[in-house]
Design an enzyme around this catalytic site. Structure first.
Site, mmCIF file in Angstrom:
data_model
loop_
_atom_site.group_PDB
_atom_site.id
_atom_site.type_symbol
_atom_site.label_atom_id
_atom_site.label_comp_id
_atom_site.label_asym_id
_atom_site.label_seq_id
_atom_site.Cartn_x
_atom_site.Cartn_y
_atom_site.Cartn_z
ATOM 1 N N HIS A 165 -5.751 -3.007 -7.013
ATOM 2 C CA HIS A 165 -6.688 -3.703 -6.149
ATOM 3 C C HIS A 165 -7.766 -4.427 -7.013
ATOM 4 O O HIS A 165 -8.216 -5.568 -6.549
ATOM 5 C CB HIS A 165 -7.451 -2.746 -5.260
ATOM 6 C CG HIS A 165 -6.546 -2.228 -3.921
ATOM 7 N ND1 HIS A 165 -5.370 -1.747 -4.278
ATOM 8 C CD2 HIS A 165 -6.769 -2.521 -2.655
ATOM 9 C CE1 HIS A 165 -4.694 -1.288 -2.943
ATOM 10 N NE2 HIS A 165 -5.977 -1.674 -2.079
ATOM 11 N N HIS A 215 -7.990 -7.832 -6.041
ATOM 12 C CA HIS A 215 -9.157 -8.664 -5.339
ATOM 13 C C HIS A 215 -9.545 -10.344 -6.236
ATOM 14 O O HIS A 215 -9.840 -11.151 -5.627
ATOM 15 C CB HIS A 215 -10.459 -7.933 -5.482
ATOM 16 C CG HIS A 215 -10.312 -6.782 -4.473
ATOM 17 N ND1 HIS A 215 -10.858 -5.392 -4.783
ATOM 18 C CD2 HIS A 215 -9.687 -6.459 -3.306
ATOM 19 C CE1 HIS A 215 -10.762 -4.691 -3.660
ATOM 20 N NE2 HIS A 215 -9.975 -5.385 -2.976
ATOM 21 N N GLU A 274 0.866 -1.310 0.082
ATOM 22 C CA GLU A 274 -0.117 0.166 0.119
ATOM 23 C C GLU A 274 0.789 1.180 0.142
ATOM 24 O O GLU A 274 0.455 2.396 -0.577
ATOM 25 C CB GLU A 274 -0.898 -0.026 1.273
ATOM 26 C CG GLU A 274 -1.848 -1.307 1.362
ATOM 27 C CD GLU A 274 -2.995 -1.124 0.327
ATOM 28 O OE1 GLU A 274 -3.204 -0.266 -0.369
ATOM 29 O OE2 GLU A 274 -3.741 -2.406 0.267
ATOM 30 N N ARG A 328 -11.290 9.412 -5.336
ATOM 31 C CA ARG A 328 -10.652 8.286 -4.240
ATOM 32 C C ARG A 328 -10.444 6.947 -4.882
ATOM 33 O O ARG A 328 -9.747 5.997 -4.336
ATOM 34 C CB ARG A 328 -11.804 8.016 -3.053
ATOM 35 C CG ARG A 328 -11.402 7.270 -2.054
ATOM 36 C CD ARG A 328 -12.353 7.310 -0.791
ATOM 37 N NE ARG A 328 -11.754 6.465 0.226
ATOM 38 C CZ ARG A 328 -12.017 6.511 1.428
ATOM 39 N NH1 ARG A 328 -12.895 7.410 2.027
ATOM 40 N NH2 ARG A 328 -11.704 5.826 2.387
ATOM 41 N N GLU A 383 -15.962 8.365 -2.522
ATOM 42 C CA GLU A 383 -15.628 7.647 -3.643
ATOM 43 C C GLU A 383 -16.632 7.932 -4.866
ATOM 44 O O GLU A 383 -16.941 6.798 -5.495
ATOM 45 C CB GLU A 383 -15.155 6.226 -3.337
ATOM 46 C CG GLU A 383 -14.230 5.577 -4.264
ATOM 47 C CD GLU A 383 -13.727 4.431 -4.064
ATOM 48 O OE1 GLU A 383 -13.400 3.998 -2.831
ATOM 49 O OE2 GLU A 383 -13.891 3.489 -4.875
ATOM 50 N N ASN A 411 -7.308 2.649 -5.344
ATOM 51 C CA ASN A 411 -7.944 1.211 -5.665
ATOM 52 C C ASN A 411 -6.551 0.738 -6.763
ATOM 53 O O ASN A 411 -6.851 -0.397 -7.243
ATOM 54 C CB ASN A 411 -8.968 0.958 -6.271
ATOM 55 C CG ASN A 411 -9.783 1.242 -5.123
ATOM 56 O OD1 ASN A 411 -9.910 0.818 -3.942
ATOM 57 N ND2 ASN A 411 -11.320 1.687 -5.481
HETATM 58 P P1 NAD Z 1 -5.413 -7.809 10.371
HETATM 59 O O1 NAD Z 1 -6.004 -6.851 11.121
HETATM 60 O O2 NAD Z 1 -5.958 -9.393 10.344
HETATM 61 O O3 NAD Z 1 -3.727 -7.920 11.187
HETATM 62 C C1 NAD Z 1 -2.777 -8.814 10.896
HETATM 63 C C2 NAD Z 1 -2.437 -9.944 11.850
HETATM 64 O O4 NAD Z 1 -1.470 -8.969 12.592
HETATM 65 C C3 NAD Z 1 -3.448 -10.210 12.969
HETATM 66 O O5 NAD Z 1 -3.387 -11.593 13.252
HETATM 67 C C4 NAD Z 1 -3.287 -9.364 14.197
HETATM 68 O O6 NAD Z 1 -3.858 -9.663 15.236
HETATM 69 C C5 NAD Z 1 -1.750 -9.137 14.138
HETATM 70 N N1 NAD Z 1 -1.456 -7.937 14.706
HETATM 71 C C6 NAD Z 1 -1.987 -6.549 14.547
HETATM 72 N N2 NAD Z 1 -1.232 -5.868 15.228
HETATM 73 C C7 NAD Z 1 0.084 -6.425 15.604
HETATM 74 C C8 NAD Z 1 1.237 -6.267 16.088
HETATM 75 N N3 NAD Z 1 1.656 -4.740 16.532
HETATM 76 N N4 NAD Z 1 1.909 -7.042 16.445
HETATM 77 C C9 NAD Z 1 2.002 -8.314 16.123
HETATM 78 N N5 NAD Z 1 0.645 -8.641 15.746
HETATM 79 C C10 NAD Z 1 -0.154 -7.889 15.173
HETATM 80 O O7 NAD Z 1 -4.861 -7.419 9.146
HETATM 81 P P2 NAD Z 1 -4.650 -6.086 8.408
HETATM 82 O O8 NAD Z 1 -3.790 -6.128 7.368
HETATM 83 O O9 NAD Z 1 -4.213 -5.087 9.540
HETATM 84 O O10 NAD Z 1 -6.079 -5.451 7.972
HETATM 85 C C11 NAD Z 1 -6.572 -6.190 7.006
HETATM 86 C C12 NAD Z 1 -7.947 -5.782 7.146
HETATM 87 O O11 NAD Z 1 -8.141 -4.435 6.598
HETATM 88 C C13 NAD Z 1 -9.221 -6.495 5.906
HETATM 89 O O12 NAD Z 1 -10.300 -6.906 6.642
HETATM 90 C C14 NAD Z 1 -9.494 -5.246 4.925
HETATM 91 O O13 NAD Z 1 -10.714 -5.599 4.356
HETATM 92 C C15 NAD Z 1 -9.406 -4.037 5.629
HETATM 93 N N6 NAD Z 1 -8.866 -2.695 4.835
HETATM 94 C C16 NAD Z 1 -9.789 -1.769 5.347
HETATM 95 C C17 NAD Z 1 -9.345 -0.575 4.685
HETATM 96 C C18 NAD Z 1 -10.230 0.531 4.907
HETATM 97 O O14 NAD Z 1 -10.109 1.654 4.147
HETATM 98 N N7 NAD Z 1 -11.200 0.692 5.757
HETATM 99 C C19 NAD Z 1 -8.480 -0.565 3.669
HETATM 100 C C20 NAD Z 1 -7.452 -1.742 3.521
HETATM 101 C C21 NAD Z 1 -7.757 -2.815 4.021
HETATM 102 N N1 GLY Z 2 -8.436 1.647 0.834
HETATM 103 C C1 GLY Z 2 -9.184 2.398 -0.108
HETATM 104 C C2 GLY Z 2 -9.860 3.436 0.173
HETATM 105 O O1 GLY Z 2 -9.815 3.831 1.499
HETATM 106 O O2 GLY Z 2 -10.553 4.146 -0.259
#
Ligand code: NAD
Ligand code: GLY
Length: 367
Positions: free
Chosen positions: A255, A259, A192, A248, A244, A252
């Site tokens: 992405h 996806h 990202e 915005r 978006e 993506n």
């Molecule tokens: P996650 O939240 O599953 O975290 C990844 C792993 O790291 C988990 O096992 C967690 O428990 C562990 N973890 C977290 N912090 C830690 C730390 N400091 N030390 C050790 N372990 C730690 O994964 P992610 O990649 O953070 O997030 C993925 C999610 O984010 C997806 O559901 C995706 O859809 C969402 N997302 C949302 C947006 C948005 O704009 N809202 C953008 C991108 C992704």
């Molecule tokens: N991760 C894409 C958005 O927030 O729009």
């Protein structure tokens, strides 16, 4: 300004009444209570986290919040994407209700994107919306998901299908938490980060090329720049187009393809950032084929992705299935897939639909 604050970077997301600060610092978690107090929410707060993150950082956050006078209750959800669900949301509504959270109480998300999206969804809907605070602990959450207000849970028919735009009151990112993050998760977050260089900021891309060893080594100065520049770019994009409608969509980049790689492998083979890395190379390949982007710059992108240990190919998938799957993406509009394609490093363009023959050719070279 407090001593702690002078050592932090602050970025403001300017959205009128919904504006909020992003604080980024090293070893700042124990100071969070005072920052939450400034938001002037009620005395009750629910901390949403999972056992992994709670074991590492929960007590520090609880002590800081209680020290600042808050009455804290815990909403703990098991670790994993499968718990970003309506069932987990219901458990959190129950906990909020049983602990007497009212419209002025806050919900604080302590964790990665899964916790942030879920807690934000609950905050957006409990009593029609209560204050929400993001304390992201993964690189992905610090540079992307905690900023911009997309909150959601998954549905058996698709990821992030049930959600809202709901901005937090504050994002509080401690880069020190990245020291415990599994290396694979860190590298995935870097996809990202690389994305921001391609879509918006050529100097930032140059910096990543030059400083990749320090970044991988989690050198605080370089990591602070990684997180703060990423957040600044995301903030500028979200300020321009919160929901978006157009701009915005550039977030993506990589992405749309990504996806499909995730969906076709049942969300088991790749973590999100890995699929995005491969997808950025696919998008760059399409742009080269359309004569919009130079092969030299595509090679630079590919090299940077490689330097951060991210994958470049999606072995084992059929290009026809990939293209078909992109039409099922929730971002598809009126049957048209919108591709975010680079023109140069630092600038992208939204292109509505690309011929299947171009897509097949590019994808065949990457399989
Ligand atoms: P996650 O939240 O599953 O975290 C990844 C792993 O790291 C988990 O096992 C967690 O428990 C562990 N973890 C977290 N912090 C830690 C730390 N400091 N030390 C050790 N372990 C730690 O994964 P992610 O990649 O953070 O997030 C993925 C999610 O984010 C997806 O559901 C995706 O859809 C969402 N997302 C949302 C947006 C948005 O704009 N809202 C953008 C991108 C992704
Ligand atoms: N991760 C894409 C958005 O927030 O729009």
């Amino acid at each position: 300004m407090t001593g702690l604050e002078t050592s932090m970077k602050t970025i403001e997301v300017v959205l009128g009444e919904k504006s909020y600060p992003i604080y980024i610092g090293n070893n700042i978690l124990s100071g969070i209570g005072e920052f939450v107090k400034r938001l002037q929410t009620g005395p009750k707060i629910m901390v949403v986290t999972n056992p992994t993150v709670f074991g590492l950082y929960g007590q520090t956050v609880l002590d800081s919040l209680t020290g600042a006078g808050f009455e804290v209750c815990m909403g703990e959800i098991p670790d994993g994407e499968e718990y970003k669900s309506l069932e987990s949301a219901k458990l959190l509504y129950d906990t909020a209700f049983d602990n007497g959270l009212d419209r002025n109480s806050a919900i604080l998300a302590l964790g990665g994107g899964v916790i942030g999206d879920l807690a934000g969804f609950v905050a957006a809907t409990y009593m029609r919306g209560i204050p929400f605070i993001q304390v992201p602990t993964t690189l992905l959450a610090q540079v992307d998901s905690s900023v911009g207000g997309k909150v959601a849970v998954n549905h058996p028919k698709g990821k992030n299908i049930i959600g809202a735009f709901y901005q937090p009151k504050m994002v509080y990112a401690d880069i020190n938490t990245l020291n415990t993050l599994p290396e694979r998760e860190f590298r995935a977050g870097m996809a990202e980060v690389i994305k921001y260089g391609v879509i918006w900021d050529r100097d930032f891309f140059d910096f990543l090329e030059q400083e990749y060893l320090a970044v991988i080594g989690l050198a605080p100065h370089q990591i602070t720049r990684v997180v703060s520049t990423s957040c600044s770019i995301k903030a500028r994009v979200v300020e321009e187009d919160e929901t978006e409608q157009n701009l915005r969509a550039i977030l993506n980049f990589g992405h749309t393809f990504g996806h499909s790689f995730e969906a076709l492998t049942g969300y088991k083979k790749y973590v999100h950032g890995e699929a995005v890395a491969i997808g950025m190379i696919s998008a760059a390949g399409v742009a080269v084929k359309l004569g919009m982007f130079s092969n030299t710059e595509k090679t630079r992108l590919q090299n940077l992705i490689r330097l951060f240990g991210l994958p470049e190919k999606f072995g084992g998938l059929n290009p026809v299935d990939i293209v078909e799957s992109m039409y099922h993406d929730k971002k598809t509009l009126a049957g048209k897939v919108r591709y975010i394609l680079p023109e140069t490093i630092g600038r992208v363009r939204i292109v509505a639909d690309v011929s299947h023959s171009v897509l097949y050719e590019v994808l065949a070279a990457q399989s």
